[in-house]
Write a protein that holds these residues in place. Sequence first.
Motif, PDB file in Angstrom:
ATOM      1  N   LYS A   1       0.725  -1.314  -0.060  1.00  0.00           N
ATOM      2  CA  LYS A   1      -0.063   0.007   0.151  1.00  0.00           C
ATOM      3  C   LYS A   1       0.779   1.349   0.153  1.00  0.00           C
ATOM      4  O   LYS A   1       1.686   1.273   1.037  1.00  0.00           O
TER       5      LYS A   1
ATOM      6  N   VAL B   1       1.849   4.681   0.977  1.00  0.00           N
ATOM      7  CA  VAL B   1       1.321   5.497   1.904  1.00  0.00           C
ATOM      8  C   VAL B   1       2.121   6.755   1.995  1.00  0.00           C
ATOM      9  O   VAL B   1       1.736   7.758   2.777  1.00  0.00           O
ATOM     10  N   GLN B   2       3.192   6.964   1.484  1.00  0.00           N
ATOM     11  CA  GLN B   2       3.835   8.365   1.331  1.00  0.00           C
ATOM     12  C   GLN B   2       4.589   8.785   0.059  1.00  0.00           C
ATOM     13  O   GLN B   2       5.235   7.755  -0.587  1.00  0.00           O
TER      14      GLN B   2
ATOM     15  N   VAL C   1       4.821   8.236   8.649  1.00  0.00           N
ATOM     16  CA  VAL C   1       3.491   7.378   8.249  1.00  0.00           C
ATOM     17  C   VAL C   1       3.540   6.201   8.551  1.00  0.00           C
ATOM     18  O   VAL C   1       2.544   5.183   8.260  1.00  0.00           O
TER      19      VAL C   1
ATOM     20  N   LYS D   1      -0.101   4.550   9.246  1.00  0.00           N
ATOM     21  CA  LYS D   1      -1.066   5.218   8.702  1.00  0.00           C
ATOM     22  C   LYS D   1      -1.814   4.573   7.618  1.00  0.00           C
ATOM     23  O   LYS D   1      -1.034   3.596   6.963  1.00  0.00           O
ATOM     24  N   LYS D   2      -3.093   4.999   7.452  1.00  0.00           N
ATOM     25  CA  LYS D   2      -3.790   4.119   6.223  1.00  0.00           C
ATOM     26  C   LYS D   2      -4.027   5.203   5.099  1.00  0.00           C
ATOM     27  O   LYS D   2      -4.299   4.687   3.830  1.00  0.00           O
ATOM     28  N   GLU D   3      -3.885   6.492   5.195  1.00  0.00           N
ATOM     29  CA  GLU D   3      -4.190   7.380   4.017  1.00  0.00           C
ATOM     30  C   GLU D   3      -2.735   7.899   3.375  1.00  0.00           C
ATOM     31  O   GLU D   3      -1.726   7.706   4.007  1.00  0.00           O
ATOM     32  N   LEU D   4      -2.880   8.355   2.173  1.00  0.00           N
ATOM     33  CA  LEU D   4      -1.854   8.689   1.676  1.00  0.00           C
ATOM     34  C   LEU D   4      -1.298  10.039   2.000  1.00  0.00           C
ATOM     35  O   LEU D   4      -2.075  10.892   2.104  1.00  0.00           O
ATOM     36  N   HIS D   5      -0.020  10.146   2.275  1.00  0.00           N
ATOM     37  CA  HIS D   5       0.411  11.496   2.401  1.00  0.00           C
ATOM     38  C   HIS D   5       1.405  11.711   1.105  1.00  0.00           C
ATOM     39  O   HIS D   5       2.255  11.139   0.599  1.00  0.00           O
ATOM     40  N   TYR D   6       1.451  13.303   1.074  1.00  0.00           N
ATOM     41  CA  TYR D   6       2.618  13.748   0.210  1.00  0.00           C
ATOM     42  C   TYR D   6       3.061  15.158   0.608  1.00  0.00           C
ATOM     43  O   TYR D   6       2.579  15.904   1.419  1.00  0.00           O
TER      44      TYR D   6
END
Length: 131
Positions: A38, A40-41, A114, A117-122
């Motif tokens: 997945k 994530v970052q 991250v 963490k479950k959500e994508l980070h930018y």
Amino acid sequence: KILDFQVGRVHLMENTKDAIIREIREELGIEVDRDNLKLVQIAENFFDYLDNGKVKNVHELSYIYNIVLDDSYDITKKELFTELEKPYVTFVWKTKEEVLKEEFKLVPNIVKNVIGKKELHYDIIDDRKYI
């Protein structure tokens, strides 16, 4: 558990998911199911360094994946290993708990944000010193 492949690179016309699967197979001999990856970052990292007195500017895109491995793989039990191209660079496996300790230095440090963490980070990181 955290995997960090400092020397891993994406080949021309290869996507990042295929690259991480290939790198894990080549470096560890572990087959990873695509469904267990997945993203994530995504970190856009600007940095520079001195090389023989000249400033080298680098613009790096890092794609950081959360990877679920089968319980039969306990990579934290593996010994230290060195980078083939730079034998003075030594790597060691660490657990998530060890990495999250404040005194633990991780490069890039943004990865700590991250873990789990479950959500994508930018993020954009600007660590240039010689601007």
